[in-house]
Design a protein around this motif. Structure first.
Motif, short mmCIF file in Angstrom:
data_model
loop_
_atom_site.label_atom_id
_atom_site.label_comp_id
_atom_site.label_asym_id
_atom_site.label_seq_id
_atom_site.Cartn_x
_atom_site.Cartn_y
_atom_site.Cartn_z
N SER A 173 0.83 -1.20 0.00
CA SER A 173 0.00 0.00 0.00
C SER A 173 0.86 1.26 0.00
N ALA A 174 1.89 1.26 0.84
CA ALA A 174 2.78 2.44 0.92
C ALA A 174 3.55 2.63 -0.37
N ILE A 175 4.09 1.56 -0.92
CA ILE A 175 4.85 1.66 -2.18
C ILE A 175 3.95 2.20 -3.28
N ASN A 176 2.74 1.69 -3.37
CA ASN A 176 1.82 2.17 -4.40
C ASN A 176 1.43 3.63 -4.19
N MET A 177 1.24 4.02 -2.95
CA MET A 177 0.87 5.40 -2.66
C MET A 177 2.00 6.36 -3.04
N TYR A 178 3.22 6.04 -2.64
CA TYR A 178 4.35 6.95 -2.88
C TYR A 178 4.86 6.91 -4.32
N SER A 179 4.44 5.91 -5.09
CA SER A 179 4.87 5.86 -6.49
C SER A 179 3.69 6.11 -7.43
#
Length: 93
Positions: free
Chosen positions: A15-21
């Protein structure tokens, strides 16, 4: 129990990787898209002090979610994250 904890932690990470990218799930520098090697990088190089306040390195993904994904991170692969640190250390001399 440990497997369930790992699976849940993986959800926080993804979730974090998708949000920040912006949904691209890739390294900001080179576009590497393998989730296993992607990580959050503290843009301002203050990660050491930030991580010390958390239980474990994996807690950063949960922290980011719980704090509405503040703009202090970028997504890098481990190689680029290491390279960034090498460049930072060289600039100190």
């Amino acid at each position: 129990e440990r497997q369930r904890w790992r699976e849940r932690g993986g959800d926080f990470k993804e979730s974090a990787i998708n949000m920040y990218s912006n949904g691209e799930a890739g390294c900001k520098w080179f576009g590497q898209g393998d989730m296993d090697v992607l990580c959050l990088d503290h843009i301002e190089n203050d990660g050491a002090s930030h991580r010390k306040s958390m239980y474990s390195g994996g807690a950063v993904y949960r922290w980011a979610r719980d704090n509405d994904y503040p703009p202090i991170f970028q997504v890098l692969c481990f190689n680029c994250n290491t390279k960034k640190e090498m460049l930072r250390r060289r600039s100190l001399f």
